[in-house]
Design an enzyme around this catalytic site. Structure first.
Site, PDB file in Angstrom:
ATOM      1  N   CYS A  11      13.093 -40.171 104.710  1.00 33.35           N
ATOM      2  CA  CYS A  11      13.128 -39.061 103.758  1.00 33.35           C
ATOM      3  C   CYS A  11      13.742 -39.476 102.430  1.00 33.35           C
ATOM      4  CB  CYS A  11      13.892 -37.890 104.360  1.00 33.35           C
ATOM      5  SG  CYS A  11      13.148 -37.377 105.891  1.00 33.35           S
ATOM      6  N   GLU A  12      13.057 -40.347 101.724  1.00 33.32           N
ATOM      7  CA  GLU A  12      13.465 -40.817 100.400  1.00 33.32           C
ATOM      8  C   GLU A  12      12.192 -41.156  99.638  1.00 33.32           C
ATOM      9  OE1 GLU A  12      16.571 -41.404  99.092  1.00 33.32           O
ATOM     10  OE2 GLU A  12      17.761 -41.090 100.914  1.00 33.32           O
TER      11      GLU A  12
END
Ligand code: PLP
Length: 428
Positions: A344-345
């Site tokens: 989640c980046e």
């Protein structure tokens, strides 16, 4: 590996196809070729067979015990930067008298351990570090062999995060202060000056940078000679580049150019030579095998979302590194894609706007040239366990590092009693 030859439409590592390997090992995993590691090491060593040279592999690049043992068998020494790496090198049967200890801030504990092992040399990076070492050596009554790592103030012409030999970098001692530091070191008991050291950066393909640095180091060598400070070895560090892209120079060409520079200067030196190559040995000896979990079409873009993320391979995010990516099975269609991970980046990408062979969901892809600085810099962000490493030799594959388990990650955490933590129990 930057080996894009397909045999019957399939990519191989030594005698095994990637799909055979992926049948036996769940993706993602790192996979190395033992033969390639040996070839690179021998090629490097042979380039300097005319010199009295010791090749100390830079352990931080890939510190797997199997890799270290393979290199120990080839006669490699080790360049280490922590007590952990000393222990790894010794455990792989690299003798202490072939270990050089680099690093900007060695702790007392590390100095004690290294002194007790009687390592070849401490590459000292500052006066406070020298004082600390002298005091530890005095307490133990064990003499420390030292070099100073000199910062020659040259531009290595490489990515700024891997340049280490320029004024303003944290590494080494200023070349202008070197002579007085050597004189100071000579006055200390339990300190024995043995060498001069440099390491100006990594992924260097500009031979001019090496040349300029070595000219400065040689001048220092001569100055020290005149002062009767006897230098037994010069350590030229590591830093030689590998080929990451098709248009880059090949490793054999790079090595030829590098050896030309070294040999030109070495004629005038009456001492041993030490090298600390890392990336050159391992960079193209490994690949990352990963699978496309989702192929997603969004905003005129095609995303290949694969099961390896920035936690497994951080070089693209950290260094803007380019890694060739190809499918395990050949396709004659091309497509422009972003290859991204599941983390989640937004920074979680392995390649952006890359035109590569067309791949469908569920297929295996190979991230090339990931033998150096890849597995070692992985982490478990997003509670993603660190992945497996596999070594191939001829037709056999060996697990050389097991994958972490989520359970083992959870088990490392401790919840304080005041939280009245009731352990989750599936039985109740
Ligand atoms: C990292 C490092 C090396 C190895 O550098 P490569 O570019 O991988 O060859 C050698 N010596 C020192 C002191 C290092 O920090």
């Amino acid at each position: 590996m930057l080996n894009l030859e397909y045999k019957n439409g399939e990519q191989y590592i030594e005698g095994l196809s990637i799909s055979q390997l992926a049948d036996r090992h769940e993706t993602p995993f790192y996979c190395y070729s033992a033969t390639k590691v040996q070839t690179q090491f021998r090629m490097f060593k042979d380039a300097f067979s005319n010199l009295d040279a010791l090749v100390c592999y830079a352990v931080k690049v890939n510190s797997n015990q199997a890799i270290l043992t393979l290199l120990a068998d080839e006669g490699a020494g080790a360049d280490v930067v922590s007590i952990g790496e000393i222990k790894r090198a010794l455990a792989a049967n690299i003798p202490a008298n072939k270990i050089v200890f680099s690093g900007v801030a060695k702790t007392k504990e590390e100095m004690v351990f290294a002194l007790q092992q009687n390592i070849l040399c401490f590459n000292v990076e500052s006066k406070p570090e020298l004082d600390q070492l002298a005091s530890v050596a005095f307490q133990l009554k064990i003499t420390a062999n030292i070099s100073f790592r000199i910062n020659p103030n040259v531009d290595a012409n490489t990515h700024k995060k891997i340049s280490t030999g320029k004024k303003g970098d944290k590494f080494g001692v200023d070349i202008d202060q070197a002579v007085s530091l050597y004189q100071y070191a000579q006055s200390l008991s339990f300190i024995n000056i043995v060498g001069i050291d440099m390491h100006i950066g990594s992924q260097i393909s500009d031979m001019n940078a090496f040349d300029l640095a070595i000219v400065k180091i040689k001048k220092l060598y001569e100055q020290l000679n005149l002062l009767n400070i006897k230098i037994q070895h010069i350590d030229f560090g590591g830093g030689l580049a590998v080929q990451y892209q098709r248009n880059d120079k090949t490793e054999s060409d790079l090595l030829i150019e590098y050896a030309r520079v070294i040999n030109k200067h070495a004629i005038d030196l009456d001492c041993k030579i030490i090298f600390e190559p890392g990336r050159f040995i391992m960079g193209n000896a490994g690949v990352l095998v990963t699978k496309v979990i989702v192929k997603k079409y969004q905003h005129n873009k095609v995303f290949l979302i694969v099961d390896a993320g920035m936690n497994d391979l951080i070089r693209p995010t950290l260094y803007d590194a380019y890694h060739v990516i190809s499918p395990a099975n050949y396709s004659n269609e091309m497509e422009s894609v972003d290859v991204v991970g599941p983390v989640c980046e937004t920074g979680d990408y392995l390649a952006q706007d890359r035109t590569m062979q067309k791949v469908e969901q569920g297929e295996l892809i190979i991230i090339h040239s990931t033998g150096a600085y890849c597995a070692v810099t992985s982490n478990s962000y997003n509670s993603r366990p660190i992945i497996k490493e596999v070594l191939v030799k001829n037709n056999c594959d060996y697990v050389i590092r097991k994958e972490q388990t989520v359970e083992s990650l959870i088990a490392l955490d401790c919840v304080p009693v005041f939280l009245n933590y009731l352990k989750y129990d599936s039985e109740t």
